[in-house]
Design an enzyme around this catalytic site. Sequence first.
Site, PDB file in Angstrom:
ATOM      1  N   HIS A 227      -7.428   9.472  -1.105  1.00 34.87           N
ATOM      2  CA  HIS A 227      -7.069   9.221  -0.589  1.00 34.87           C
ATOM      3  C   HIS A 227      -8.017  10.206   1.083  1.00 34.87           C
ATOM      4  CE1 HIS A 227      -2.781   9.260   1.412  1.00 34.87           C
ATOM      5  NE2 HIS A 227      -2.812   8.886   2.490  1.00 34.87           N
TER       6      HIS A 227
ATOM      7  N   ASP B  21       0.834  -1.158  -0.604  1.00 30.22           N
ATOM      8  CA  ASP B  21       0.013   0.000   0.400  1.00 30.22           C
ATOM      9  C   ASP B  21       0.791   1.032  -0.271  1.00 30.22           C
ATOM     10  OD1 ASP B  21      -2.524   1.252   0.593  1.00 30.22           O
ATOM     11  OD2 ASP B  21      -1.175   2.367   1.828  1.00 30.22           O
TER      12      ASP B  21
ATOM     13  N   TYR C 260       3.650   9.892  -0.897  1.00 29.93           N
ATOM     14  CA  TYR C 260       4.477   9.070  -0.122  1.00 29.93           C
ATOM     15  C   TYR C 260       5.661   9.279  -0.626  1.00 29.93           C
ATOM     16  CZ  TYR C 260       0.633   6.744   3.265  1.00 29.93           C
ATOM     17  OH  TYR C 260      -0.782   6.268   3.305  1.00 29.93           O
TER      18      TYR C 260
ATOM     19  N   LYS D  83      -3.002   5.569  -4.366  1.00 26.50           N
ATOM     20  CA  LYS D  83      -4.317   6.775  -3.852  1.00 26.50           C
ATOM     21  C   LYS D  83      -4.011   8.448  -4.287  1.00 26.50           C
ATOM     22  CE  LYS D  83      -3.830   4.809   0.225  1.00 26.50           C
ATOM     23  NZ  LYS D  83      -1.979   4.715   1.030  1.00 26.50           N
TER      24      LYS D  83
HETATM   25  N1  LIG Z   1      -4.924   6.078   3.617  1.00 25.13           N
HETATM   26  C1  LIG Z   1      -4.168   7.623   4.762  1.00 25.13           C
HETATM   27  O1  LIG Z   1      -5.048   8.188   5.055  1.00 25.13           O
HETATM   28  C2  LIG Z   1      -2.957   6.391   5.438  1.00 25.13           C
HETATM   29  C3  LIG Z   1      -2.973   5.065   5.031  1.00 25.13           C
HETATM   30  N2  LIG Z   1      -1.920   4.316   5.534  1.00 25.13           N
HETATM   31  C4  LIG Z   1      -0.665   3.334   5.506  1.00 25.13           C
HETATM   32  O2  LIG Z   1      -1.857   2.617   6.336  1.00 25.13           O
HETATM   33  C5  LIG Z   1      -0.650   1.707   6.840  1.00 25.13           C
HETATM   34  C6  LIG Z   1       0.359   1.647   7.999  1.00 25.13           C
HETATM   35  O3  LIG Z   1       0.289   2.871   8.962  1.00 25.13           O
HETATM   36  P1  LIG Z   1       1.278   3.444   9.519  1.00 25.13           P
HETATM   37  O4  LIG Z   1       0.344   5.009   9.960  1.00 25.13           O
HETATM   38  O5  LIG Z   1       2.214   3.166   9.374  1.00 25.13           O
HETATM   39  O6  LIG Z   1       1.209   2.410  11.121  1.00 25.13           O
HETATM   40  P2  LIG Z   1       1.207   1.318  11.534  1.00 25.13           P
HETATM   41  O7  LIG Z   1      -0.068   0.851  12.781  1.00 25.13           O
HETATM   42  O8  LIG Z   1       1.478   0.255  10.862  1.00 25.13           O
HETATM   43  O9  LIG Z   1       2.708   1.160  12.701  1.00 25.13           O
HETATM   44  C7  LIG Z   1       3.765   1.728  11.753  1.00 25.13           C
HETATM   45  C8  LIG Z   1       5.413   1.540  13.090  1.00 25.13           C
HETATM   46  O10 LIG Z   1       5.047   0.864  13.908  1.00 25.13           O
HETATM   47  C9  LIG Z   1       5.887   0.240  14.395  1.00 25.13           C
HETATM   48  N3  LIG Z   1       6.215  -1.286  14.430  1.00 25.13           N
HETATM   49  C10 LIG Z   1       5.980  -2.145  13.303  1.00 25.13           C
HETATM   50  N4  LIG Z   1       5.547  -3.091  13.247  1.00 25.13           N
HETATM   51  C11 LIG Z   1       5.718  -3.960  15.097  1.00 25.13           C
HETATM   52  C12 LIG Z   1       6.012  -4.477  15.537  1.00 25.13           C
HETATM   53  N5  LIG Z   1       6.159  -5.970  14.981  1.00 25.13           N
HETATM   54  N6  LIG Z   1       6.064  -4.306  16.390  1.00 25.13           N
HETATM   55  C13 LIG Z   1       6.506  -2.568  17.264  1.00 25.13           C
HETATM   56  N7  LIG Z   1       6.280  -1.588  16.543  1.00 25.13           N
HETATM   57  C14 LIG Z   1       5.888  -1.859  15.277  1.00 25.13           C
HETATM   58  C15 LIG Z   1       6.969   0.796  12.622  1.00 25.13           C
HETATM   59  O11 LIG Z   1       8.330   0.962  12.832  1.00 25.13           O
HETATM   60  P3  LIG Z   1       9.916  -0.057  12.372  1.00 25.13           P
HETATM   61  O12 LIG Z   1       9.116   0.691  10.748  1.00 25.13           O
HETATM   62  O13 LIG Z   1      10.817   0.933  12.422  1.00 25.13           O
HETATM   63  O14 LIG Z   1       9.326  -1.241  12.464  1.00 25.13           O
HETATM   64  C16 LIG Z   1       6.075   1.718  12.344  1.00 25.13           C
HETATM   65  O15 LIG Z   1       6.453   2.920  13.710  1.00 25.13           O
HETATM   66  C17 LIG Z   1       0.844   2.823   6.441  1.00 25.13           C
HETATM   67  O16 LIG Z   1       2.502   2.558   5.928  1.00 25.13           O
HETATM   68  C18 LIG Z   1       0.268   3.421   5.016  1.00 25.13           C
HETATM   69  O17 LIG Z   1       1.128   3.117   3.850  1.00 25.13           O
HETATM   70  C19 LIG Z   1      -1.087   5.413   6.622  1.00 25.13           C
HETATM   71  C20 LIG Z   1      -2.108   5.982   6.853  1.00 25.13           C
HETATM   72  C21 LIG Z   1      -2.736   7.276   6.679  1.00 25.13           C
HETATM   73  O1  LIG Z   2      -1.578   8.268   4.419  1.00 26.84           O
HETATM   74  C1  LIG Z   2      -1.017   9.463   5.453  1.00 26.84           C
HETATM   75  C2  LIG Z   2       0.043   9.795   5.268  1.00 26.84           C
HETATM   76  O2  LIG Z   2       0.458  10.479   4.880  1.00 26.84           O
HETATM   77  C3  LIG Z   2      -0.056  12.227   4.456  1.00 26.84           C
HETATM   78  C4  LIG Z   2       0.285  12.967   5.257  1.00 26.84           C
HETATM   79  O3  LIG Z   2       1.760  13.473   4.400  1.00 26.84           O
HETATM   80  C5  LIG Z   2      -1.501  11.083   5.451  1.00 26.84           C
HETATM   81  O4  LIG Z   2      -2.428  12.773   5.788  1.00 26.84           O
HETATM   82  C6  LIG Z   2      -2.010  10.130   4.888  1.00 26.84           C
HETATM   83  O5  LIG Z   2      -3.276  10.280   5.792  1.00 26.84           O
END
Ligand SMILES: NC(=O)C1=CN([C@@H]2O[C@H](COP(=O)(O)OP(=O)(O)OC[C@H]3O[C@@H](n4cnc5c(N)ncnc54)[C@H](OP(=O)(O)O)[C@@H]3O)[C@@H](O)[C@H]2O)C=CC1
Ligand SMILES: O=C1CO[C@H](CO)[C@@H](O)[C@@H]1O
Length: 276
Positions: free
Chosen positions: A112, A49, A54, A79
């Site tokens: 998005h 994803d 990004y 997105k």
């Molecule tokens: N549509 C939208 O608006 C949005 C979409 N997204 C999507 O969702 C995905 C996931 O959400 P995200 O916000 O990244 O958060 P997550 O809930 O996936 O958490 C990610 C964080 O947790 C850490 N982590 C991952 N696995 C573990 C584990 N097993 N134990 C301890 N820590 C862990 C990672 O660190 P490390 O990498 O150092 O392991 C990172 O800091 C995003 O990457 C993106 O693709 C996210 C935000 C908004």
């Molecule tokens: O997926 C996401 C992460 O990046 C964006 C901002 O930089 C957020 O707004 C969004 O929801």
Amino acid sequence: MLKSLQSTKRLHNGIEIPYVGLGVFKMTDPQETVQAVQTAIESGYRSVDTAAIYKNEESVGEGVRNTKVNREDLFITSKVWNSDQGYDSTLKAFDESLKKLDMSYLDLYLIHWPVEGKYKETWKALERLHNEGVVKSIGVSNFHQHHLEELLKDSNEKPVINQVELHPRLSQEPLRAFCKENDIAVEAWSPIAQGKILDEPTVNHIAGKHEKSPAQIILRWHLQNDVVIIPKSVHKDRIIENADLFNFELSMEEMNQISGLNLDERFGPDPDNFDF
Ligand SMILES: NC(=O)C1=CN([C@@H]2O[C@H](COP(=O)(O)OP(=O)(O)OC[C@H]3O[C@@H](n4cnc5c(N)ncnc54)[C@H](OP(=O)(O)O)[C@@H]3O)[C@@H](O)[C@H]2O)C=CC1
Ligand SMILES: O=C1CO[C@H](CO)[C@@H](O)[C@@H]1O
């Protein structure tokens, strides 16, 4: 169902999306991103994803190509960012994403955020891209129920999926129920709440009983709620851990205990108040 990392959820258009994918938000270092995507796919992930915002679509494409897995066996999501919403600008943004990924099609393209006054025109562009076959499925992200209702009023196609912030502190039960009624799949972003609730005592107690990590307990809770997940990690051990979810099952009581942690607390913006 839910037997392996390759378990998939059937979308309303008949296409299958893997229940577990790799999220790549905040992967800004190209080498790290290429490596994480490659590691995930070589570990059995089949879904990634990303998003234009990004700024890592090139690296995602490179990571994919570094593996021996055929493109048609993968599920790639991107997105359209808020400033590109509108009909013509969305078509252009899609072409740019495809070019950066160096792919001939996407599996899923999402709006998005529901930018007021724009998302309906944006959706028309997504419908066109779908009709042209350059994207296999189209969906939305960060849509509240009222945004979905508005979109469903006069669209030709309904979204296959709504990707929203979802974790034990924001369990989104009403939105999940609405999506279920309308055959729209739900995908959790920040499924482990960005790592911010991994020391929560209830989750840790359940983790101890199953000899699993807190992250695995939360991710399994999502799967048993029929929610698609896209945990992000750049670390090989966590990438593997976050997909090792298919050899245990939470009891109904444990599921309820985790659901009981809901506080309607967002770690990201509310789609109704997001400063676009
Ligand atoms: N549509 C939208 O608006 C949005 C979409 N997204 C999507 O969702 C995905 C996931 O959400 P995200 O916000 O990244 O958060 P997550 O809930 O996936 O958490 C990610 C964080 O947790 C850490 N982590 C991952 N696995 C573990 C584990 N097993 N134990 C301890 N820590 C862990 C990672 O660190 P490390 O990498 O150092 O392991 C990172 O800091 C995003 O990457 C993106 O693709 C996210 C935000 C908004
Ligand atoms: O997926 C996401 C992460 O990046 C964006 C901002 O930089 C957020 O707004 C969004 O929801």
